[in-house]
Design a protein around this motif. Structure first.
Motif, short mmCIF file in Angstrom:
data_model
loop_
_atom_site.label_atom_id
_atom_site.label_comp_id
_atom_site.label_asym_id
_atom_site.label_seq_id
_atom_site.Cartn_x
_atom_site.Cartn_y
_atom_site.Cartn_z
N UNK A 247 -4.05 -15.72 -7.88
CA UNK A 247 -4.01 -15.63 -6.41
C UNK A 247 -5.37 -15.81 -5.79
N UNK A 248 -6.41 -15.59 -6.54
CA UNK A 248 -7.76 -15.75 -6.01
C UNK A 248 -8.68 -14.65 -6.51
N UNK A 249 -9.90 -14.70 -6.03
CA UNK A 249 -10.91 -13.73 -6.42
C UNK A 249 -10.52 -12.33 -5.94
N UNK A 250 -10.79 -11.33 -6.76
CA UNK A 250 -10.51 -9.94 -6.42
C UNK A 250 -11.72 -9.10 -6.77
N UNK A 251 -12.22 -8.36 -5.81
CA UNK A 251 -13.41 -7.54 -6.05
C UNK A 251 -13.13 -6.07 -5.83
N UNK A 252 -11.89 -5.70 -5.68
CA UNK A 252 -11.41 -4.34 -5.44
C UNK A 252 -11.69 -3.89 -4.01
N UNK A 253 -10.86 -2.99 -3.54
CA UNK A 253 -10.96 -2.46 -2.18
C UNK A 253 -10.78 -0.96 -2.23
N UNK A 254 -11.03 -0.32 -1.10
CA UNK A 254 -10.75 1.11 -0.99
C UNK A 254 -10.48 1.45 0.48
N UNK A 255 -9.79 2.53 0.68
CA UNK A 255 -9.58 3.07 2.02
C UNK A 255 -10.69 4.08 2.29
N UNK A 256 -11.22 4.04 3.48
CA UNK A 256 -12.19 5.04 3.92
C UNK A 256 -11.80 5.49 5.32
N UNK A 257 -12.26 6.66 5.71
CA UNK A 257 -12.03 7.11 7.08
C UNK A 257 -12.74 6.16 8.04
#
Length: 146
Positions: A97-107
């Motif tokens: 699907x493409x490049x993935x560098x990870x994500x996160x939720x923050x306030x």
């Protein structure tokens, strides 16, 4: 900064509420029969006339309505669980699907509020991209033949 406990709780309670509400809404609509214009995914609804006639057979069956509600809720929860695993970093999206560098939720803060993209604005448009790359299965969710 990380996501606060109160936002985690509120977000996940809201997710569970939405799972139940959507499952109830859809099973209620199927139980009543009629127009399928409440279906928003894929973007062009996708039901053939034969499928619509078959769905009419689901009308006025409370046991079937209850079973559908449970199946729909399970499906929604399963999708969210898989997406949360990607967000948590315990699984990854398909590398094709493409490049993935990870994500996160923050306030969210005032500083973060600038120039944010909205995922909900992209979801339905990305269906067509998905349709282009999905493996052939002998069926599709939409009724577009192009």
């Amino acid at each position: 900064m990380k996501l606060s406990k109160h936002n985690i709780r509120t977000f996940l309670l809201s997710a569970n509420q939405k799972i139940e509400e959507k499952a109830d809404f859809i099973s209620d609509k199927l139980d009543k029969g009629g127009e399928m214009d409440f279906v928003t995914y894929p973007p062009n609804c996708g039901f053939t006339e034969e499928e619509t006639r078959s769905l009419e057979k689901l009308k006025n069956d409370s046991n079937l309505k209850n079973a559908l509600r449970k199946i729909l809720a399970n499906n929604s929860a399963g999708v969210l669980f898989d997406l949360f695993n990607i967000i948590d970093g315990t699984s990854e999206p398909d590398e094709s699907f493409g490049k993935w560098t990870e994500i996160c939720f923050v306030d969210k803060t005032d500083e973060l509020a600038e120039d944010l993209d909205f995922l909900h604005d992209e979801l339905y448009d990305k269906y067509w991209d998905w349709r282009e790359i999905r493996p052939e299965k002998g069926w599709k969710l939409d009724n577009y033949d192009g």
